[in-house]
Design a protein around this motif. Structure first.
Motif, PDB file in Angstrom:
ATOM      1  N   VAL A 120       0.836  -1.203   0.000  1.00  0.00           N
ATOM      2  CA  VAL A 120       0.000   0.000   0.000  1.00  0.00           C
ATOM      3  C   VAL A 120       0.871   1.253   0.000  1.00  0.00           C
ATOM      4  O   VAL A 120       0.584   2.226  -0.711  1.00  0.00           O
ATOM      5  CB  VAL A 120      -0.972  -0.015   1.190  1.00  0.00           C
ATOM      6  N   ASN A 121       1.941   1.258   0.777  1.00  0.00           N
ATOM      7  CA  ASN A 121       2.846   2.402   0.754  1.00  0.00           C
ATOM      8  C   ASN A 121       3.393   2.636  -0.647  1.00  0.00           C
ATOM      9  O   ASN A 121       3.481   3.783  -1.112  1.00  0.00           O
ATOM     10  CB  ASN A 121       3.994   2.188   1.743  1.00  0.00           C
ATOM     11  N   LEU A 122       3.779   1.566  -1.330  1.00  0.00           N
ATOM     12  CA  LEU A 122       4.260   1.704  -2.702  1.00  0.00           C
ATOM     13  C   LEU A 122       3.197   2.336  -3.593  1.00  0.00           C
ATOM     14  O   LEU A 122       3.461   3.274  -4.342  1.00  0.00           O
ATOM     15  CB  LEU A 122       4.648   0.338  -3.262  1.00  0.00           C
ATOM     16  N   LEU A 123       1.971   1.799  -3.520  1.00  0.00           N
ATOM     17  CA  LEU A 123       0.896   2.272  -4.396  1.00  0.00           C
ATOM     18  C   LEU A 123       0.513   3.722  -4.110  1.00  0.00           C
ATOM     19  O   LEU A 123       0.126   4.457  -5.028  1.00  0.00           O
ATOM     20  CB  LEU A 123      -0.329   1.374  -4.233  1.00  0.00           C
ATOM     21  N   GLY A 174      13.212  -7.530  -3.431  1.00  0.00           N
ATOM     22  CA  GLY A 174      14.072  -8.422  -4.210  1.00  0.00           C
ATOM     23  C   GLY A 174      15.368  -7.708  -4.510  1.00  0.00           C
ATOM     24  O   GLY A 174      16.075  -7.245  -3.608  1.00  0.00           O
ATOM     25  N   SER A 175      15.680  -7.572  -5.791  1.00  0.00           N
ATOM     26  CA  SER A 175      16.884  -6.836  -6.188  1.00  0.00           C
ATOM     27  C   SER A 175      16.567  -5.420  -6.640  1.00  0.00           C
ATOM     28  O   SER A 175      17.467  -4.684  -7.044  1.00  0.00           O
ATOM     29  CB  SER A 175      17.598  -7.581  -7.324  1.00  0.00           C
ATOM     30  N   ALA A 176      15.296  -5.020  -6.567  1.00  0.00           N
ATOM     31  CA  ALA A 176      14.874  -3.706  -7.059  1.00  0.00           C
ATOM     32  C   ALA A 176      14.975  -2.652  -5.968  1.00  0.00           C
ATOM     33  O   ALA A 176      14.534  -2.872  -4.833  1.00  0.00           O
ATOM     34  CB  ALA A 176      13.445  -3.779  -7.578  1.00  0.00           C
ATOM     35  N   CYS A 177      15.534  -1.500  -6.332  1.00  0.00           N
ATOM     36  CA  CYS A 177      15.595  -0.392  -5.392  1.00  0.00           C
ATOM     37  C   CYS A 177      14.719   0.780  -5.830  1.00  0.00           C
ATOM     38  O   CYS A 177      14.661   1.802  -5.149  1.00  0.00           O
ATOM     39  CB  CYS A 177      17.036   0.082  -5.196  1.00  0.00           C
ATOM     40  N   MET A 178      14.047   0.647  -6.973  1.00  0.00           N
ATOM     41  CA  MET A 178      13.081   1.628  -7.451  1.00  0.00           C
ATOM     42  C   MET A 178      11.800   0.892  -7.829  1.00  0.00           C
ATOM     43  O   MET A 178      11.845  -0.265  -8.266  1.00  0.00           O
ATOM     44  CB  MET A 178      13.617   2.380  -8.673  1.00  0.00           C
ATOM     45  N   THR A 179      10.668   1.563  -7.698  1.00  0.00           N
ATOM     46  CA  THR A 179       9.390   0.908  -7.969  1.00  0.00           C
ATOM     47  C   THR A 179       9.315   0.377  -9.388  1.00  0.00           C
ATOM     48  O   THR A 179       8.826  -0.737  -9.624  1.00  0.00           O
ATOM     49  CB  THR A 179       8.231   1.887  -7.717  1.00  0.00           C
ATOM     50  N   ASP A 180       9.790   1.132 -10.353  1.00  0.00           N
ATOM     51  CA  ASP A 180       9.663   0.698 -11.750  1.00  0.00           C
ATOM     52  C   ASP A 180      10.658  -0.384 -12.137  1.00  0.00           C
ATOM     53  O   ASP A 180      10.661  -0.853 -13.275  1.00  0.00           O
ATOM     54  CB  ASP A 180       9.755   1.888 -12.712  1.00  0.00           C
ATOM     55  N   ASP A 181      11.493  -0.815 -11.199  1.00  0.00           N
ATOM     56  CA  ASP A 181      12.416  -1.924 -11.453  1.00  0.00           C
ATOM     57  C   ASP A 181      11.874  -3.260 -10.942  1.00  0.00           C
ATOM     58  O   ASP A 181      12.466  -4.312 -11.202  1.00  0.00           O
ATOM     59  CB  ASP A 181      13.770  -1.664 -10.771  1.00  0.00           C
TER      60      ASP A 181
END
Length: 430
Positions: A294-297, A343-350
């Motif tokens: 939810v924080n991401l969204l 996972g390995s993503a540090c940005m939402t679009d990754d």
């Protein structure tokens, strides 16, 4: 050597001692083996003292970087890193039910009685104006509970009849609410945070801090009910709490994963290990996962370790209600890198489907079962369905933030959602 006593509200005698050795290093030791609970999950009750690394990680997080800290440093010629020296003067009102005081001074915190221990505030408008324009209280107003953060804030008490009050001078009794007043040019932050807190509460099952909008026009504030308080009739007492930095044994500068190294970091794996120690680990794990989604969204990429906390109702703590849900992605002056990797993503679009699976497993799930993925998809669809209603000067930008974030979250969940096209949000990358 300097020694400070460490108290918990409601316990007459000290439960521990914080020592500063002649070398400058710190030690913390419990002085009784039967406290109602430890002061931190990172420091369980034991006979052996805790060393400088463990003690400093917990107690440094009790010291806010605010004007009161600066005044104490200047007045008493203390260095920024002199934890014991600063707590000698600031430790009477640490977060939660803990207090740190000079040896022999006795308990600093006591429960409050609404009828006798508080003075009604007669000049709340003047206080709000001062916080809005200077981020400081008027000179004649004492601060009963200094607070962290960049906004102007004051801790106050709401009496049973609805009036606001402050503890009487000399009484260290609990406050019940926090009033956050932004600058005049940032006044929309009040509606933004209140709206996002409402959405967070609607779409997932874990409690959130209760908020309301106070005031109108160019003098508004967000009124937040403190969740670390217990009101029993006409009295109020504090609950002990600690943030995730303290519970993980991390200093305040390590509240982001990117600031840490190896195991000393705020990561999904460390969070999963922490949640296993709570009174209801399975529920806490589900809550943290859904809260992260939810924080991401909602565009809150500043979901760091000091914005999560534990509450001690008994020997084993519980996950505290969610708080500080703000759309930081709308602020073009801050980095929009995630507070901890997915996972390995540090940005939402990754974020990829594989990253989500890795994240879920790091939190302690055996795997991403279909029912769990369906639940995350339902939350995402619910929030996306609110975008068309996000209109007007204040709410349109929230809709923009959700549309920006949802396209990447939906792709990672392999959802086919009709996400309305909205103005793009400018993403600030490392």
């Amino acid at each position: 050597m300097t020694t400070l006593d460490v108290f918990l509200e409601g316990v007459e005698d000290p439960i521990g001692e914080l020592l500063k050795l002649d070398s400058g290093s710190l030690r913390f030791r419990y002085v009784r083996d039967d406290p109602p609970h430890p002061i931190s999950l990172s420091m369980p009750v034991r006979e052996e003292p805790y060393d400088d690394v463990a003690a400093r990680a917990f107690f440094d997080n009790l010291l806010f970087e605010n004007i009161q800290r600066e005044q104490v440093m200047q007045r008493h010629r203390l260095e920024f890193g002199d934890t014991v020296g600063l707590l000698r003067y600031l430790g009477k009102d640490c977060p939660g039910a803990i207090s740190v005081v000079p040896q022999g001074d006795g308990p600093a915190k006591v429960p409050g009685q609404f009828a006798t221990d508080y003075d009604v505030i007669e000049n709340l408008d003047q206080i709000m104006i001062s916080l809005r324009d200077t981020r400081r209280l008027p000179l004649e107003t004492s601060d009963p509970s200094p607070l962290a953060g960049v906004q102007g804030k004051i801790a106050l008490t709401r009496l049973p009849d609805g009036r606001f009050a402050l503890p009487k001078p000399g009484l260290n009794v609990p406050t019940t609410h926090i009033l956050k007043v932004p600058r005049r040019q940032d006044m929309r932050q009040v509606e933004h945070e209140h709206l996002l807190m409402e959405i967070m509460g609607d779409v997932q099952n874990h409690p959130v801090a209760q908020t309301s909008i106070f005031g109108e026009g160019d003098l508004q504030a967000l009124l937040i009910k403190r969740f670390d308080r217990v009101i029993d009739g006409h009295s109020v007492r504090r609950l002990h709490q600690e943030d995730f930095c303290q519970a993980l044994g991390l200093g305040p500068t390590l509240k982001y994963q990117r600031a840490g190294d190896g195991e000393d970091t705020f990561s999904a794996k460390r969070v999963g290990q922490l949640l296993d120690k709570l009174g209801a680990p399975a529920g806490a794990r589900q809550a943290f996962l859904e809260g992260t989604l939810v924080n991401l969204l909602l565009g809150n990429t500043d979901n760091h370790a000091k914005n999560h906390a534990l509450l001690y109702y008994g020997p084993r703590p519980e996950l505290a209600p969610f708080y500080d849900v703000v759309p930081t992605i709308l602020d073009g002056s801050v980095l929009h890198q995630l507070s901890f990797d997915i996972g390995s993503a540090c940005m939402t679009d990754d974020i990829t489907p594989e990253d989500l699976i890795t994240f879920v497993e790091a939190l302690g799930y055996r795997r991403m079962i279909p029912a769990l993925k369906k639940r995350l998809g339902a939350i995402t669809a619910n929030i996306v369905g609110r975008i068309p209603d996000m209109r007007g000067p204040a709410r349109k930008r929230i809709g923009d933030a959700i549309a920006e974030q949802a396209q990447w979250v939906a792709a990672a969940l392999e959802l086919d959602l009709d996400i309305p096209e909205r103005d793009l949000v400018v993403i600030v990358r490392p």
